[in-house]
Design an enzyme around this catalytic site. Sequence first.
Site, PDB file in Angstrom:
ATOM      1  N   CYS A  90       0.844  -1.199   0.000  1.00 12.48           N
ATOM      2  CA  CYS A  90       0.000   0.000   0.000  1.00 12.48           C
ATOM      3  C   CYS A  90       0.883   1.253   0.000  1.00 12.48           C
ATOM      4  O   CYS A  90       1.713   1.420   0.894  1.00 12.48           O
ATOM      5  CB  CYS A  90      -0.906  -0.020   1.234  1.00 12.48           C
ATOM      6  SG  CYS A  90      -1.852   1.491   1.449  1.00 12.48           S
ATOM      7  N   CYS A  92      -0.047   4.321   0.469  1.00  8.59           N
ATOM      8  CA  CYS A  92      -0.669   5.425   1.196  1.00  8.59           C
ATOM      9  C   CYS A  92      -0.420   5.382   2.699  1.00  8.59           C
ATOM     10  O   CYS A  92      -1.096   6.074   3.453  1.00  8.59           O
ATOM     11  CB  CYS A  92      -2.173   5.432   0.911  1.00  8.59           C
ATOM     12  SG  CYS A  92      -2.523   5.569  -0.847  1.00  8.59           S
ATOM     13  N   CYS A 109      -1.528  -5.036  -1.384  1.00  4.11           N
ATOM     14  CA  CYS A 109      -2.834  -4.841  -2.017  1.00  4.11           C
ATOM     15  C   CYS A 109      -3.349  -6.124  -2.668  1.00  4.11           C
ATOM     16  O   CYS A 109      -2.595  -6.783  -3.380  1.00  4.11           O
ATOM     17  CB  CYS A 109      -2.711  -3.737  -3.068  1.00  4.11           C
ATOM     18  SG  CYS A 109      -4.275  -3.186  -3.731  1.00  4.11           S
ATOM     19  N   CYS A 111      -5.133  -5.159   0.763  1.00  5.57           N
ATOM     20  CA  CYS A 111      -4.734  -5.333   2.162  1.00  5.57           C
ATOM     21  C   CYS A 111      -5.814  -6.084   2.946  1.00  5.57           C
ATOM     22  O   CYS A 111      -6.929  -6.264   2.480  1.00  5.57           O
ATOM     23  CB  CYS A 111      -4.444  -3.983   2.795  1.00  5.57           C
ATOM     24  SG  CYS A 111      -5.891  -2.918   2.904  1.00  5.57           S
ATOM     25  N   CYS A 120     -10.688   0.506   1.982  1.00  3.68           N
ATOM     26  CA  CYS A 120      -9.452   0.833   1.257  1.00  3.68           C
ATOM     27  C   CYS A 120      -9.000   2.226   1.661  1.00  3.68           C
ATOM     28  O   CYS A 120      -9.602   3.227   1.281  1.00  3.68           O
ATOM     29  CB  CYS A 120      -9.692   0.755  -0.258  1.00  3.68           C
ATOM     30  SG  CYS A 120      -8.207   1.117  -1.224  1.00  3.68           S
TER      31      CYS A 120
END
Length: 151
Positions: A90, A92, A109, A111, A120
């Site tokens: 991920c 982010c 991903c 996750c 998400c």
Amino acid sequence: MSMATTQAAFLGSVKANRALVSSSSPSRSARFKIRAEAVEPTDKSVEIMRKFSEQYARKSGTYFCVDKGVTAVVIKGLADHKDSLGAPLCPCRHYDDKKAEAGQGFWNCPCVPMRERKECHCMLFLTPDNDFAGKEQVITLDEIKEAASKI
């Protein structure tokens, strides 16, 4: 989460190279110099993650963000991690040790929160009731490149 926040998270995931700068005096502690380098994922990895994202959106009944720029930035971040870590970690989130996190798989991903609860954090896969969900489960490579060029 706004597009600017998601883009900032992606830019925060840009690789940082650490070079140990030796001090002139042994009594001084060593210092680290951090230098950020923009790293572009390969087109092959972007295409792999684009296809994965489309397939997973269809399979999970989720949709891409109404702002395709968000989708593009996240897919590029996943592709970058696929290239550099061998897994689509991920993009982010902040990690103290990305390699270790990728090895554990929890944040790869899709996750665990996405698989278990359809949550998400990146806003890549949005449920239809989400205010930011668009109506699309498709994004082209050209759309990804165009959106990423505007960052």
